[in-house]
Design a protein around this motif. Structure first.
Motif, PDB file in Angstrom:
ATOM      1  N   THR A 195       0.845  -1.197   0.000  1.00  0.00           N
ATOM      2  CA  THR A 195       0.000   0.000   0.000  1.00  0.00           C
ATOM      3  C   THR A 195       0.874   1.239   0.000  1.00  0.00           C
ATOM      4  O   THR A 195       1.868   1.317   0.727  1.00  0.00           O
ATOM      5  CB  THR A 195      -0.903   0.012   1.249  1.00  0.00           C
ATOM      6  OG1 THR A 195      -1.698  -1.174   1.256  1.00  0.00           O
ATOM      7  CG2 THR A 195      -1.792   1.247   1.265  1.00  0.00           C
ATOM      8  N   ARG A 196       0.526   2.229  -0.813  1.00  0.00           N
ATOM      9  CA  ARG A 196       1.250   3.503  -0.830  1.00  0.00           C
ATOM     10  C   ARG A 196       0.781   4.350   0.347  1.00  0.00           C
ATOM     11  O   ARG A 196      -0.411   4.639   0.470  1.00  0.00           O
ATOM     12  CB  ARG A 196       0.969   4.250  -2.135  1.00  0.00           C
ATOM     13  CG  ARG A 196       1.446   3.553  -3.378  1.00  0.00           C
ATOM     14  CD  ARG A 196       0.941   4.273  -4.617  1.00  0.00           C
ATOM     15  NE  ARG A 196       1.420   5.647  -4.677  1.00  0.00           N
ATOM     16  CZ  ARG A 196       0.894   6.587  -5.452  1.00  0.00           C
ATOM     17  NH1 ARG A 196      -0.171   6.304  -6.199  1.00  0.00           N
ATOM     18  NH2 ARG A 196       1.401   7.809  -5.456  1.00  0.00           N
ATOM     19  N   THR A 241       2.924  -1.109  -6.935  1.00  0.00           N
ATOM     20  CA  THR A 241       1.943  -1.930  -6.227  1.00  0.00           C
ATOM     21  C   THR A 241       2.560  -3.040  -5.385  1.00  0.00           C
ATOM     22  O   THR A 241       1.837  -3.765  -4.708  1.00  0.00           O
ATOM     23  CB  THR A 241       0.967  -2.573  -7.225  1.00  0.00           C
ATOM     24  OG1 THR A 241       1.715  -3.374  -8.162  1.00  0.00           O
ATOM     25  CG2 THR A 241       0.190  -1.504  -7.977  1.00  0.00           C
ATOM     26  N   GLU A 274      -3.179  -2.097   6.561  1.00  0.00           N
ATOM     27  CA  GLU A 274      -3.558  -0.838   7.199  1.00  0.00           C
ATOM     28  C   GLU A 274      -2.948  -0.810   8.601  1.00  0.00           C
ATOM     29  O   GLU A 274      -3.216  -1.678   9.430  1.00  0.00           O
ATOM     30  CB  GLU A 274      -5.079  -0.726   7.288  1.00  0.00           C
ATOM     31  CG  GLU A 274      -5.564   0.653   7.707  1.00  0.00           C
ATOM     32  CD  GLU A 274      -5.252   1.716   6.668  1.00  0.00           C
ATOM     33  OE1 GLU A 274      -5.110   2.881   7.055  1.00  0.00           O
ATOM     34  OE2 GLU A 274      -5.153   1.376   5.468  1.00  0.00           O
TER      35      GLU A 274
END
Length: 625
Positions: free
Chosen positions: A63-64, A73, A109
């Motif tokens: 995740t950026r 990616t 996350e």
């Protein structure tokens, strides 16, 4: 004569044009971490090479964390189970000055508990520690950028786990810049690294990279974060479309557009003040950029400023028009400051009743590059790592001794003042589950004073090369599977004080030189071996025979046994023949006895007849009557 001058100037012009046109492009290496194929990103069609040169880790989708991060990616992350130190070691990098940028990524996350917090080192020097909460800030905290000299053909970029989350790297950029880029004074050179702390484009409406400004490639494609105000209604942005002179020139090659915006103080607050948080007790290089783009100022003396940092005046009577050589001309000022507190404050104070103005600000932390470990000793440790099959959890990637906050587990380091390099003076790898063998390359670690490899499953012979490490004071190889004899070379270890070889499969005589030294000045333990002998407390050795002699004795013994067996066989057969003959004689005994008696009677009869004849002859003829 005029024709000659024109020809000469034309020739010079052509040569100059040829030099400009033939100027080589700077070296560039971009890696998309975790990618299995090369990737091209929009809008610039930038090429990112597939993942290579890593020492460990796991590729995965990523995740950026920021809009600054390249639109890639994949990433590579490094779980603690694979070791606390992991690196990218990129070879064949030409000697030069480089901007090195590392973009961080996220596997999932993040939360307070799993946010990756780790340290980053470049060429063995710790340059950055990710702060808590970095993943929630959409700014420069998404990457770390340094300017560093690379002089050995490699670039080593390492990530050191702190136990909080797994380091995750999304991309790496190595961009060559001018050899004098960001020259800040006498301390500039191959012994220093500068880390970008803040780079601001004042008055700009959007943040941009150099490439977005069509900047010169030798500038390193810097990122300029836009700042529209310093706050509290103390300033206002201004801009111009006029071209800027003296901007994109060596050694820093700043983009011209950087000087086409600025912040200008107001009547209510003529001073401009910018404050930011920094780490205390460090040196910072501050670069201030100006161009007189305010149409109300057209001549020398119309704007004069004093510039102070943390209350200390660094520049007095700064007249941009005078110092830059006119309006719309770039002026760059640089100074080095030591910050003892946690803030750095830049104040621009007009001295002639006008307003203050500034186009851009750059702030770098100056880091003294750490001395590396002697290359020969690094090679020795790498050979040891391969031969002993070190588990991944130990790491052993990068430089063994630096950064000093993250040395290799089990390796003790000492700074050698003569070479100003780190050396290995101790190995403590006891009870680590090692299963390989001890290589001769351990002799490269010529500064070792202590070796402890006890409690493993190391097999093979004790290397003869150990005897060349004359500084060795402690050697503990106990409770392994070493076999063979103790090398004679260990007798050369004049500094040896402790030798533990117990619990192995060693045999043979203790070398005389070693035994004498151990008896008088050192402690030893040779118990629980196959058959060590030769010193008091151990079994007495027999005559020492060479291998050839032992083979000869064995063959002789075999021949003797064969001869004895042959003799016994012959004797047994002869005895059997005699016994057989006796049995036959016993069976024929009656007939033999009859023949013997008859012969005896004949012989007696013949003897009696001869006796009678001889008597008659002796008496003469008979007398006649």
């Amino acid at each position: 004569m005029m024709r000659f001058h024109y020809g000469f100037f034309f020739l010079c012009f052509c040569l100059g044009l040829q030099l400009v046109c033939s100027r080589r492009e700077p070296y560039v290496m971009r890696i998309s971490c975790g990618a299995r194929h090369d990737v091209h990103t929009v809008p610039t069609n930038t090429r990112w090479y597939k993942d290579f040169a890593y020492t460990g880790g796991i590729p995965t989708n990523g995740t950026r964390p920021s809009f600054l991060t390249p639109p890639l990616t994949t990433l590579r992350y490094f779980p603690l189970s694979e070791g606390p130190e992991n690196c990218y070691n990129i070879n064949r990098v030409p000697h030069g000055h480089y901007s090195v940028r590392i973009f961080f990524g996220l596997v999932a996350e993040p939360s307070f508990d799993n946010e990756p917090l780790f340290d980053v080192s470049v060429e063995g020097t710790l340059v950055y520690s990710l702060p808590s909460g970095w993943s929630n800030h959409d700014d420069e905290q998404a990457f770390v950028e340094t300017v560093v000299f690379l002089d050995d053909g490699t670039a080593s970029l390492c990530f050191h786990s702190t136990g909080h989350g797994d380091p995750a790297i999304l991309a790496i950029e190595i961009l060559q810049v001018d050899g004098k880029a960001y020259y800040f004074g006498p301390d500039f050179g191959e012994g220093t690294i500068i880390r970008t702390v803040k780079r601001l484009s004042c008055g700009a409406q959007t943040s941009k990279f150099d490439v977005d400004y069509s900047g010169d490639h030798w500038g390193g494609d810097r990122f300029w974060s836009s700042i529209k105000t310093f706050g509290q209604n103390s300033d206002r942005p201004i801009s111009t479309k006029n071209s800027t002179k003296l901007a994109s020139k060596a050694p820093n090659f700043y983009p011209e557009a950087l000087y086409q915006t600025a912040l200008l103080s107001t009547d209510n607050e003529p001073e401009l003040t910018y404050t930011m948080d920094v780490d205390p007790n460090k040196h910072y290089s501050v670069w201030l950029h100006f161009a007189e783009i305010d149409p109300s100022v057209t001549a020398v003396g119309q704007r004069v400023m004093d510039i102070s940092i943390n209350g200390d005046t660094k520049f007095q009577d700064v007249d941009i028009v005078k110092m830059a050589g006119g309006v719309n001309s770039a002026l760059v000022l640089n100074t080095t400051v030591v910050v003892s507190g946690r803030t750095l404050t830049i104040t621009l104070r007009p001295t002639n009743g006008t307003h203050a103005i500034i186009s851009a600000i750059e702030i770098f932390e100056i880091i003294i590059a750490e001395s590396k470990t002697l290359p020969d000793e690094v090679k020795g440790l790498q050979s040891l790592k391969n031969a002993l099959g070190l588990p991944l959890r130990l790491g052993w990637n990068g430089d063994p001794c630096v950064p000093q906050q993250h040395p290799w587990s089990g390796a003790d380091c000492q700074l050698d003042k003569a070479s100003n390099k780190w050396v290995i003076d101790g190995l403590g790898l006891d009870s680590q589950g090692l299963r390989g063998f001890l290589p001769n390359e351990i002799s490269r670690l010529r500064h070792l004073q202590s070796i402890n490899l006890s409690g493993n499953s190391i097999h093979g012979a004790i290397p003869v090369a150990l005897g060349t490490i004359t500084s060795l004071q402690t050697l503990d190889l106990s409770f392994n599977f070493f076999n063979g004899s103790i090398p004679e070379s260990l007798g050369q270890l004049t500094s040896l004080r402790t030798l533990n070889l117990n619990g192995n499969s060693l045999s043979g005589r203790v070398p005389a030189a070693l035994g004498g030294r151990l008896l008088h000045r050192a402690s030893f333990n040779f118990t629980d071996n196959a058959g060590i002998c030769g010193i008091p407390g151990l079994p007495t050795c027999g005559t020492h025979l060479t291998v050839g002699a032992k083979i000869g004795i064995g063959l002789g013994a075999c021949a003797a046994i064969l001869l004895i067996a042959t003799c016994i066989t012959c004797w047994w057969k002869r005895r059997q023949n005699i016994l057989r003959a006796q049995r036959i004689a016993a069976r024929d005994a009656p007939y033999a006895k009859s023949r013997t008696s008859f012969n005896r009677d004949v012989q007696m009869s013949r003897s009696h007849s001869h006796e009678h004849t001889r008597t008659a002859a002796e008496n003469g003829p008979p007398l006649l009557t």
